[in-house]
Design a protein around this motif. Structure first.
Motif, PDB file in Angstrom:
ATOM      1  N   SER A   8       0.810  -1.214   0.000  1.00 36.08           N
ATOM      2  CA  SER A   8       0.000   0.000   0.000  1.00 36.08           C
ATOM      3  C   SER A   8       0.850   1.274   0.000  1.00 36.08           C
ATOM      4  O   SER A   8       0.413   2.320  -0.483  1.00 36.08           O
ATOM      5  CB  SER A   8      -0.936   0.020   1.214  1.00 36.08           C
ATOM      6  OG  SER A   8      -0.182  -0.040   2.419  1.00 36.08           O
ATOM      7  N   THR A   9       2.082   1.179   0.522  1.00 36.39           N
ATOM      8  CA  THR A   9       2.948   2.363   0.533  1.00 36.39           C
ATOM      9  C   THR A   9       3.446   2.718  -0.863  1.00 36.39           C
ATOM     10  O   THR A   9       3.836   3.848  -1.117  1.00 36.39           O
ATOM     11  CB  THR A   9       4.166   2.125   1.449  1.00 36.39           C
ATOM     12  OG1 THR A   9       4.875   0.965   0.988  1.00 36.39           O
ATOM     13  CG2 THR A   9       3.734   1.925   2.887  1.00 36.39           C
ATOM     14  N   GLN A  11       1.534   1.821  -3.756  1.00 38.50           N
ATOM     15  CA  GLN A  11       0.406   1.911  -4.685  1.00 38.50           C
ATOM     16  C   GLN A  11       0.155   3.344  -5.161  1.00 38.50           C
ATOM     17  O   GLN A  11      -0.174   3.574  -6.320  1.00 38.50           O
ATOM     18  CB  GLN A  11      -0.859   1.366  -4.022  1.00 38.50           C
ATOM     19  CG  GLN A  11      -2.088   1.401  -4.941  1.00 38.50           C
ATOM     20  CD  GLN A  11      -3.321   0.847  -4.267  1.00 38.50           C
ATOM     21  OE1 GLN A  11      -3.225   0.219  -3.206  1.00 38.50           O
ATOM     22  NE2 GLN A  11      -4.476   1.079  -4.869  1.00 38.50           N
ATOM     23  N   HIS A  12       0.362   4.314  -4.260  1.00 43.72           N
ATOM     24  CA  HIS A  12       0.040   5.703  -4.605  1.00 43.72           C
ATOM     25  C   HIS A  12       1.183   6.419  -5.328  1.00 43.72           C
ATOM     26  O   HIS A  12       1.093   7.622  -5.582  1.00 43.72           O
ATOM     27  CB  HIS A  12      -0.338   6.470  -3.339  1.00 43.72           C
ATOM     28  CG  HIS A  12      -1.510   5.868  -2.624  1.00 43.72           C
ATOM     29  ND1 HIS A  12      -2.772   5.851  -3.167  1.00 43.72           N
ATOM     30  CD2 HIS A  12      -1.597   5.217  -1.424  1.00 43.72           C
ATOM     31  CE1 HIS A  12      -3.597   5.245  -2.332  1.00 43.72           C
ATOM     32  NE2 HIS A  12      -2.907   4.860  -1.263  1.00 43.72           N
ATOM     33  N   LEU A  13       2.231   5.682  -5.681  1.00 41.39           N
ATOM     34  CA  LEU A  13       3.318   6.291  -6.462  1.00 41.39           C
ATOM     35  C   LEU A  13       2.821   6.749  -7.825  1.00 41.39           C
ATOM     36  O   LEU A  13       3.292   7.733  -8.382  1.00 41.39           O
ATOM     37  CB  LEU A  13       4.466   5.289  -6.654  1.00 41.39           C
ATOM     38  CG  LEU A  13       5.403   5.056  -5.463  1.00 41.39           C
ATOM     39  CD1 LEU A  13       6.364   3.926  -5.789  1.00 41.39           C
ATOM     40  CD2 LEU A  13       6.168   6.327  -5.128  1.00 41.39           C
ATOM     41  N   THR A  15      -0.700   7.306 -10.497  1.00 38.36           N
ATOM     42  CA  THR A  15      -2.148   7.495 -10.544  1.00 38.36           C
ATOM     43  C   THR A  15      -2.802   6.389 -11.361  1.00 38.36           C
ATOM     44  O   THR A  15      -2.136   5.649 -12.102  1.00 38.36           O
ATOM     45  CB  THR A  15      -2.502   8.847 -11.173  1.00 38.36           C
ATOM     46  OG1 THR A  15      -2.099   8.827 -12.559  1.00 38.36           O
ATOM     47  CG2 THR A  15      -1.802   9.998 -10.457  1.00 38.36           C
ATOM     48  N   SER A  16      -4.107   6.294 -11.238  1.00 37.10           N
ATOM     49  CA  SER A  16      -4.849   5.309 -12.023  1.00 37.10           C
ATOM     50  C   SER A  16      -4.673   5.567 -13.518  1.00 37.10           C
ATOM     51  O   SER A  16      -4.517   4.639 -14.317  1.00 37.10           O
ATOM     52  CB  SER A  16      -6.333   5.357 -11.651  1.00 37.10           C
ATOM     53  OG  SER A  16      -7.077   4.463 -12.438  1.00 37.10           O
ATOM     54  N   GLN A  18      -2.087   6.994 -15.037  1.00 34.42           N
ATOM     55  CA  GLN A  18      -0.738   6.580 -15.443  1.00 34.42           C
ATOM     56  C   GLN A  18      -0.638   5.068 -15.530  1.00 34.42           C
ATOM     57  O   GLN A  18      -0.037   4.518 -16.461  1.00 34.42           O
ATOM     58  CB  GLN A  18       0.292   7.142 -14.454  1.00 34.42           C
ATOM     59  CG  GLN A  18       0.441   8.657 -14.514  1.00 34.42           C
ATOM     60  CD  GLN A  18       1.199   9.208 -13.321  1.00 34.42           C
ATOM     61  OE1 GLN A  18       1.380   8.530 -12.314  1.00 34.42           O
ATOM     62  NE2 GLN A  18       1.642  10.458 -13.430  1.00 34.42           N
ATOM     63  N   TYR A  76      -6.131  -3.106  -8.188  1.00 34.54           N
ATOM     64  CA  TYR A  76      -5.622  -1.998  -7.386  1.00 34.54           C
ATOM     65  C   TYR A  76      -5.951  -0.611  -7.935  1.00 34.54           C
ATOM     66  O   TYR A  76      -5.895   0.376  -7.207  1.00 34.54           O
ATOM     67  CB  TYR A  76      -4.096  -2.110  -7.244  1.00 34.54           C
ATOM     68  CG  TYR A  76      -3.660  -3.252  -6.356  1.00 34.54           C
ATOM     69  CD1 TYR A  76      -3.644  -3.107  -4.972  1.00 34.54           C
ATOM     70  CD2 TYR A  76      -3.262  -4.461  -6.902  1.00 34.54           C
ATOM     71  CE1 TYR A  76      -3.237  -4.147  -4.153  1.00 34.54           C
ATOM     72  CE2 TYR A  76      -2.863  -5.507  -6.096  1.00 34.54           C
ATOM     73  CZ  TYR A  76      -2.852  -5.350  -4.721  1.00 34.54           C
ATOM     74  OH  TYR A  76      -2.446  -6.381  -3.919  1.00 34.54           O
ATOM     75  N   TYR A  77      -6.246  -0.524  -9.249  1.00 28.02           N
ATOM     76  CA  TYR A  77      -6.471   0.796  -9.846  1.00 28.02           C
ATOM     77  C   TYR A  77      -7.816   0.809 -10.558  1.00 28.02           C
ATOM     78  O   TYR A  77      -7.995   0.147 -11.581  1.00 28.02           O
ATOM     79  CB  TYR A  77      -5.351   1.139 -10.836  1.00 28.02           C
ATOM     80  CG  TYR A  77      -4.019   1.327 -10.163  1.00 28.02           C
ATOM     81  CD1 TYR A  77      -3.681   2.538  -9.568  1.00 28.02           C
ATOM     82  CD2 TYR A  77      -3.102   0.283 -10.107  1.00 28.02           C
ATOM     83  CE1 TYR A  77      -2.458   2.707  -8.936  1.00 28.02           C
ATOM     84  CE2 TYR A  77      -1.876   0.433  -9.474  1.00 28.02           C
ATOM     85  CZ  TYR A  77      -1.559   1.647  -8.884  1.00 28.02           C
ATOM     86  OH  TYR A  77      -0.353   1.813  -8.255  1.00 28.02           O
ATOM     87  N   ALA A  83     -10.766   9.336 -14.794  1.00 28.18           N
ATOM     88  CA  ALA A  83      -9.364   9.104 -14.437  1.00 28.18           C
ATOM     89  C   ALA A  83      -8.512   8.999 -15.679  1.00 28.18           C
ATOM     90  O   ALA A  83      -7.371   9.471 -15.723  1.00 28.18           O
ATOM     91  CB  ALA A  83      -9.240   7.832 -13.604  1.00 28.18           C
ATOM     92  N   SER A  88      -1.296  14.802 -16.841  1.00 25.86           N
ATOM     93  CA  SER A  88      -0.165  14.675 -15.933  1.00 25.86           C
ATOM     94  C   SER A  88       0.322  16.057 -15.523  1.00 25.86           C
ATOM     95  O   SER A  88       0.442  16.958 -16.351  1.00 25.86           O
ATOM     96  CB  SER A  88       0.968  13.909 -16.609  1.00 25.86           C
ATOM     97  OG  SER A  88       0.526  12.626 -17.000  1.00 25.86           O
TER      98      SER A  88
END
Length: 475
Positions: A8-9, A11-13, A15-16, A18, A76-77, A83, A88
């Motif tokens: 989870s740390t 996952q947010h690197l 965006t959906s 991207q 996950y996304y 979205a 970007s």
């Protein structure tokens, strides 16, 4: 393994948008680089360069089968149209690297123009693809001036001048590809706006039978250009593909025994064996002056980029009367409207009747993306009230949007035409200043632009929204 378990740390690197656009999922991150899992079939080499610019870090890619990446993305996304359409936001970019990548990306996406613009609270980059604008990037205000200066330096434009409009040119080279870029700088309320026009020098793909003529129209057109003298005029708004049609025509006419001269603004394609001249109004090289000189160059065929004024129109008529074939463009709403436009310029109708071979109107329509178009029931009340048709479809195709079309719903464009060959009866109409030729068009089975556009809609090649403005101008 059906999917990858993502911490989870990490996952947010990304965006959906991207994740789905590049078909990637994060693996881990360090101070020097980001490691990603990528679809081995869909991830392209240039994607790595784009991601390094986006994140300002080195990218390490681990390739995995498409099924695993797809399952992971779905888990996950969340994929939504909103979205997918997000742009970007770039920060800390190196302007030189980013500009090169931006131009390469625009070329790959078959964009005609890049718009770099600033407003009070945001800076953005939009691309014109298939005639419509698509927002691609947003840039932090702090780095916008550096990007503008980089463009100016490459285009040999004065970076100190920020109050006046400026024009320049970039010759862009990438591997075995080279093309010109026209640069226009405009001072606005919040800073300078730049438009980069990408000019395609490669004319190998321009073929007359691929432009959009129906079989009957193509036969009429090819018959018209066989004449050794006269004028062939193509009308339409800016960006309707008129110049491309002229180039495709010149490719057919280009023979060793024929002397062809062109005056253009700008020279968009280079054609071997044809003498092409770039318009330079700043030093007095206008269409009319070039045409006057052309007549002393023993030409067989002359191509004028555009008839803009009375002097140019008179010179074109003179060239046609003295035994030359003249090709040019003009701004009117219809094929037959060319005649009234020229008479408004002061040309005698009897001269027009003797010189004009073909009147052509042209438009471009966007084609539906074959990957995502859908079918639904059609209500005939949606058609314009002034458009009369004998055939109304029960269903029609609509645009949805997907990765392949950058969520526009459209992929590529096609030209549609209205062609009026000027025969003896129509020449008499011109001489008598009679512009109502609807009966003659029906007798000769000449399709109007609206008829041709509606046929493309019936075939499911495009949408009603795309052809609606053309149907409104039926006639």
């Amino acid at each position: 393994m059906e999917y990858i378990q993502i911490d989870s740390t990490f996952q947010h690197l990304i965006t959906s948008q991207q994740a789905w656009h590049y078909h990637i999922v994060p693996c881990k991150v360090s101070e020097e680089c980001i490691e990603l899992y990528a679809d081995r079939e869909l991830f392209q080499p240039h994607h790595k360069d784009e991601l390094e610019i986006l994140f300002n870090l080195a990218i390490v890619v681990h390739y995995l089968p498409s099924e695993i990446i797809h399952q992971t993305l779905g888990r996950y996304y969340r994929k939504t149209d909103n979205a997918a359409r997000q742009t970007s936001t770039l920060s800390g970019i190196r302007s030189d690297d980013f500009l090169t990548t931006l131009i390469s990306e625009a070329k790959r996406m078959q964009s005609s123009d890049i718009h770099i613009e600033t407003y009070e609270e945001l800076c953005r980059i939009r691309l014109r693809i298939d005639g419509r604008m698509l927002e691609r990037y947003r840039i932090e205000k702090e780095i916008y001036p550096a990007l503008i200066n980089k463009v100016k330096i490459k285009a040999n434009i004065d970076i100190a001048e920020k109050r006046l409009p400026q024009d320049g040119r970039i010759i862009f080279k990438e591997e075995d590809c080279q093309f010109d870029i026209r640069v226009s700088v405009l001072p606005t309320l919040n800073g300078e706006k730049i438009v980069l026009r990408l000019l395609n020098k490669d004319s190998t793909d321009i073929e007359i039978n691929k432009l959009g003529f129906t079989d009957e129209q193509l036969g009429i057109f090819l018959e018209g250009i066989k004449k050794t003298h006269g004028i062939i005029l193509i009308s339409g708004p800016t960006g309707s593909g008129k110049t491309t049609t002229l180039y495709a025509t010149l490719k057919i006419l280009n023979k060793v025994e024929t002397n062809i001269l062109t005056i253009e603004d700008p020279v968009e394609y280079t054609l071997e064996g044809i003498n092409q001249v770039q318009l330079r109004e700043d030093i007095g090289l206008t269409f009319a002056r070039a045409l006057r000189t052309f007549l002393r160059q023993d030409p067989d065929i002359i191509m004028l980029g555009e008839i803009r004024d009375n002097e140019t129109a008179q010179m074109a008529i003179r060239a046609a009367l003295t035994g030359h074939l003249v090709l040019s463009t003009i701004h009117t709403n219809s094929a037959w409207g060319i005649i009234s436009r020229l008479t408004d310029m002061g040309l005698p109708p009897f001269l027009l009747a003797d010189t004009i071979n073909l009147c052509i109107a042209q438009r471009l329509i966007r084609l539906l993306c074959p990957h995502c178009k859908e079918e639904e029931a059609f209500n005939a009340s949606r058609l314009p009230k002034n458009f009369k048709t004998k055939q109304t479809p029960a269903t029609h195709k609509i645009a949805k949007g997907c990765d392949a079309c950058y969520y526009t719903g459209y992929k590529g464009r096609k030209a549609i035409y209205e062609i009026v060959p000027v025969d003896a009866e129509l020449a008499d109409k011109i001489k008598s200043n009679s512009y109502d030729i609807n009966r003659l068009k029906e007798e000769r089975n000449i399709l109007s632009l609206a008829d041709t556009a509606f046929n493309e809609f019936l075939l499911g090649n495009t949408t009603l929204e795309e052809v609606y403005p053309i149907l409104l101008n039926n006639g």
